[in-house]
Design a protein around this motif. Structure first.
Motif, PDB file in Angstrom:
ATOM      1  N   LEU A 101       0.835  -1.190   0.000  1.00  0.00           N
ATOM      2  CA  LEU A 101       0.000   0.000   0.000  1.00  0.00           C
ATOM      3  C   LEU A 101       0.875   1.246   0.000  1.00  0.00           C
ATOM      4  CD1 LEU A 101      -2.953   1.093   0.412  1.00  0.00           C
ATOM      5  CD2 LEU A 101      -2.465   1.034   2.846  1.00  0.00           C
ATOM      6  N   PRO A 102       0.799   2.075  -1.048  1.00  0.00           N
ATOM      7  CA  PRO A 102       1.579   3.318  -1.039  1.00  0.00           C
ATOM      8  C   PRO A 102       1.051   4.286   0.014  1.00  0.00           C
ATOM      9  CG  PRO A 102       0.530   2.958  -3.195  1.00  0.00           C
ATOM     10  CD  PRO A 102       0.035   1.909  -2.269  1.00  0.00           C
ATOM     11  N   VAL A 103       1.969   4.873   0.781  1.00  0.00           N
ATOM     12  CA  VAL A 103       1.602   5.775   1.857  1.00  0.00           C
ATOM     13  C   VAL A 103       2.462   7.026   1.761  1.00  0.00           C
ATOM     14  CG1 VAL A 103       1.569   6.078   4.366  1.00  0.00           C
ATOM     15  CG2 VAL A 103       1.017   3.860   3.387  1.00  0.00           C
ATOM     16  N   VAL A 104       1.858   8.189   1.905  1.00  0.00           N
ATOM     17  CA  VAL A 104       2.595   9.440   2.002  1.00  0.00           C
ATOM     18  C   VAL A 104       2.292  10.024   3.374  1.00  0.00           C
ATOM     19  CG1 VAL A 104       2.888  11.769   1.082  1.00  0.00           C
ATOM     20  CG2 VAL A 104       2.530   9.862  -0.471  1.00  0.00           C
ATOM     21  N   ALA A 105       3.364  10.292   4.131  1.00  0.00           N
ATOM     22  CA  ALA A 105       3.229  10.812   5.492  1.00  0.00           C
ATOM     23  C   ALA A 105       4.508  11.558   5.842  1.00  0.00           C
ATOM     24  CB  ALA A 105       2.993   9.655   6.468  1.00  0.00           C
ATOM     25  N   PRO A 106       4.508  12.309   6.921  1.00  0.00           N
ATOM     26  CA  PRO A 106       5.754  12.941   7.345  1.00  0.00           C
ATOM     27  C   PRO A 106       6.852  11.892   7.513  1.00  0.00           C
ATOM     28  CG  PRO A 106       3.917  13.823   8.589  1.00  0.00           C
ATOM     29  CD  PRO A 106       3.385  12.667   7.791  1.00  0.00           C
ATOM     30  N   TYR A 107       8.066  12.252   7.121  1.00  0.00           N
ATOM     31  CA  TYR A 107       9.167  11.283   7.073  1.00  0.00           C
ATOM     32  C   TYR A 107       9.455  10.658   8.440  1.00  0.00           C
ATOM     33  CZ  TYR A 107      13.429   9.127   5.332  1.00  0.00           C
ATOM     34  OH  TYR A 107      14.382   8.220   4.954  1.00  0.00           O
ATOM     35  N   ASN A 108       9.352  11.432   9.515  1.00  0.00           N
ATOM     36  CA  ASN A 108       9.630  10.860  10.831  1.00  0.00           C
ATOM     37  C   ASN A 108       8.603   9.803  11.227  1.00  0.00           C
ATOM     38  OD1 ASN A 108       7.613  12.717  11.193  1.00  0.00           O
ATOM     39  ND2 ASN A 108       8.434  13.570  13.093  1.00  0.00           N
ATOM     40  N   VAL A 109       7.398   9.879  10.696  1.00  0.00           N
ATOM     41  CA  VAL A 109       6.383   8.858  10.953  1.00  0.00           C
ATOM     42  C   VAL A 109       6.762   7.551  10.255  1.00  0.00           C
ATOM     43  CG1 VAL A 109       3.960   8.227  10.558  1.00  0.00           C
ATOM     44  CG2 VAL A 109       4.541  10.546  11.258  1.00  0.00           C
ATOM     45  N   LEU A 110       7.397   7.683   9.106  1.00  0.00           N
ATOM     46  CA  LEU A 110       7.769   6.512   8.313  1.00  0.00           C
ATOM     47  C   LEU A 110       9.154   5.963   8.671  1.00  0.00           C
ATOM     48  CD1 LEU A 110       6.589   7.805   4.820  1.00  0.00           C
ATOM     49  CD2 LEU A 110       5.333   6.381   6.434  1.00  0.00           C
ATOM     50  N   SER A 111       9.744   6.435   9.739  1.00  0.00           N
ATOM     51  CA  SER A 111      11.117   6.045  10.076  1.00  0.00           C
ATOM     52  C   SER A 111      11.275   4.541  10.292  1.00  0.00           C
ATOM     53  CB  SER A 111      11.599   6.802  11.308  1.00  0.00           C
ATOM     54  OG  SER A 111      10.843   6.434  12.439  1.00  0.00           O
ATOM     55  N   GLN A 112      10.232   3.858  10.689  1.00  0.00           N
ATOM     56  CA  GLN A 112      10.318   2.413  10.915  1.00  0.00           C
ATOM     57  C   GLN A 112       9.899   1.591   9.690  1.00  0.00           C
ATOM     58  OE1 GLN A 112      11.625   0.950  13.691  1.00  0.00           O
ATOM     59  NE2 GLN A 112      12.163   3.053  14.207  1.00  0.00           N
ATOM     60  N   TYR A 113       9.481   2.259   8.618  1.00  0.00           N
ATOM     61  CA  TYR A 113       9.065   1.547   7.414  1.00  0.00           C
ATOM     62  C   TYR A 113      10.292   1.010   6.688  1.00  0.00           C
ATOM     63  CZ  TYR A 113       4.146   2.933   7.501  1.00  0.00           C
ATOM     64  OH  TYR A 113       2.834   3.075   7.825  1.00  0.00           O
ATOM     65  N   LYS A 114      10.173  -0.165   6.139  1.00  0.00           N
ATOM     66  CA  LYS A 114      11.282  -0.788   5.431  1.00  0.00           C
ATOM     67  C   LYS A 114      11.534  -0.106   4.093  1.00  0.00           C
ATOM     68  CE  LYS A 114      12.912  -5.340   4.107  1.00  0.00           C
ATOM     69  NZ  LYS A 114      12.610  -6.765   4.161  1.00  0.00           N
ATOM     70  N   TYR A 115      10.498   0.213   3.357  1.00  0.00           N
ATOM     71  CA  TYR A 115      10.613   0.850   2.050  1.00  0.00           C
ATOM     72  C   TYR A 115      10.086   2.275   2.174  1.00  0.00           C
ATOM     73  CZ  TYR A 115      11.258  -3.869   0.278  1.00  0.00           C
ATOM     74  OH  TYR A 115      11.735  -5.130   0.047  1.00  0.00           O
ATOM     75  N   ARG A 116      10.986   3.254   2.020  1.00  0.00           N
ATOM     76  CA  ARG A 116      10.563   4.657   2.133  1.00  0.00           C
ATOM     77  C   ARG A 116      11.517   5.548   1.343  1.00  0.00           C
ATOM     78  NH1 ARG A 116      13.205   3.435   6.882  1.00  0.00           N
ATOM     79  NH2 ARG A 116      14.947   4.809   7.377  1.00  0.00           N
ATOM     80  N   VAL A 117      11.006   6.657   0.883  1.00  0.00           N
ATOM     81  CA  VAL A 117      11.806   7.711   0.262  1.00  0.00           C
ATOM     82  C   VAL A 117      11.349   9.024   0.863  1.00  0.00           C
ATOM     83  CG1 VAL A 117      12.266   6.526  -1.924  1.00  0.00           C
ATOM     84  CG2 VAL A 117      10.226   7.925  -1.704  1.00  0.00           C
ATOM     85  N   LYS A 118      12.244   9.994   0.858  1.00  0.00           N
ATOM     86  CA  LYS A 118      11.914  11.305   1.401  1.00  0.00           C
ATOM     87  C   LYS A 118      11.578  12.232   0.244  1.00  0.00           C
ATOM     88  CE  LYS A 118      13.594  14.772   4.606  1.00  0.00           C
ATOM     89  NZ  LYS A 118      14.700  15.125   5.517  1.00  0.00           N
ATOM     90  N   LEU A 119      10.429  12.870   0.315  1.00  0.00           N
ATOM     91  CA  LEU A 119       9.982  13.801  -0.706  1.00  0.00           C
ATOM     92  C   LEU A 119      10.137  15.223  -0.196  1.00  0.00           C
ATOM     93  CD1 LEU A 119       6.660  11.997  -1.682  1.00  0.00           C
ATOM     94  CD2 LEU A 119       8.897  11.742  -2.740  1.00  0.00           C
ATOM     95  N   THR A 120      10.833  16.035  -0.976  1.00  0.00           N
ATOM     96  CA  THR A 120      10.995  17.445  -0.647  1.00  0.00           C
ATOM     97  C   THR A 120      10.533  18.256  -1.850  1.00  0.00           C
ATOM     98  OG1 THR A 120      13.292  17.367  -1.404  1.00  0.00           O
ATOM     99  CG2 THR A 120      12.919  17.068   0.948  1.00  0.00           C
ATOM    100  N   PRO A 121      10.213  19.529  -1.669  1.00  0.00           N
ATOM    101  CA  PRO A 121       9.781  20.341  -2.813  1.00  0.00           C
ATOM    102  C   PRO A 121      10.847  20.350  -3.910  1.00  0.00           C
ATOM    103  CG  PRO A 121       9.332  21.476  -0.773  1.00  0.00           C
ATOM    104  CD  PRO A 121      10.148  20.272  -0.416  1.00  0.00           C
TER     105      PRO A 121
END
Length: 129
Positions: free
Chosen positions: A32-52
């Motif tokens: 399931l694709p999820v977009v959330a603040p990066y610190n919330v996703l810190s424990q996710y195995k697959y994540r990327v950081k999105l910035t402007p």
């Protein structure tokens, strides 16, 4: 007074089944694709950081998927079957779902993001002389 609550379904148990960091004994059914603040996703195995930035949603979602599929993170002792299953589930997510979850006009900053962007730029240059 409580008549309308008798037919209510308590789905909090279903929410508890969702995880961002699966372990070997977890039975994975869907990604399931999820977009959330990066610190919330810190424990996710697959994540990327999105910035402007200037990358459009479609291209950013494709870059993210490529990064997830070529992710070398994790322990070497990880069972290959688990990683194959995770990658298969990532591939099964419809491209439209990725695009709809993505925010517009972004820049991907994460471990390996610059390598992936250079690789994609290299594909476009081809055989010009």
């Amino acid at each position: 007074d409580g008549d309308d609550l008798d037919g209510a379904v308590d789905d909090t148990a279903e929410l508890a089944k969702l995880t961002g960091k699966p372990v070997g004994q977890d039975l994975l059914l869907h990604a399931l694709p999820v977009v959330a603040p990066y610190n919330v996703l810190s424990q996710y195995k697959y994540r990327v950081k999105l910035t402007p930035g200037s990358v459009k949603r479609g291209k950013a979602s494709k870059q993210s998927v490529e990064m997830f599929l070529h992710n070398e993170g994790g322990k070497k002792s990880q069972v290959d079957e688990t990683k194959k299953r995770e990658q298969a589930l990532i591939k099964l997510v419809n491209e439209n779902e990725w695009v709809q979850a993505m925010i517009g006009e972004v820049r991907i900053t994460s471990a390996g993001a610059s390598k992936m962007q250079k690789k994609q730029k290299g594909k476009g240059k081809g055989k010009k002389r």
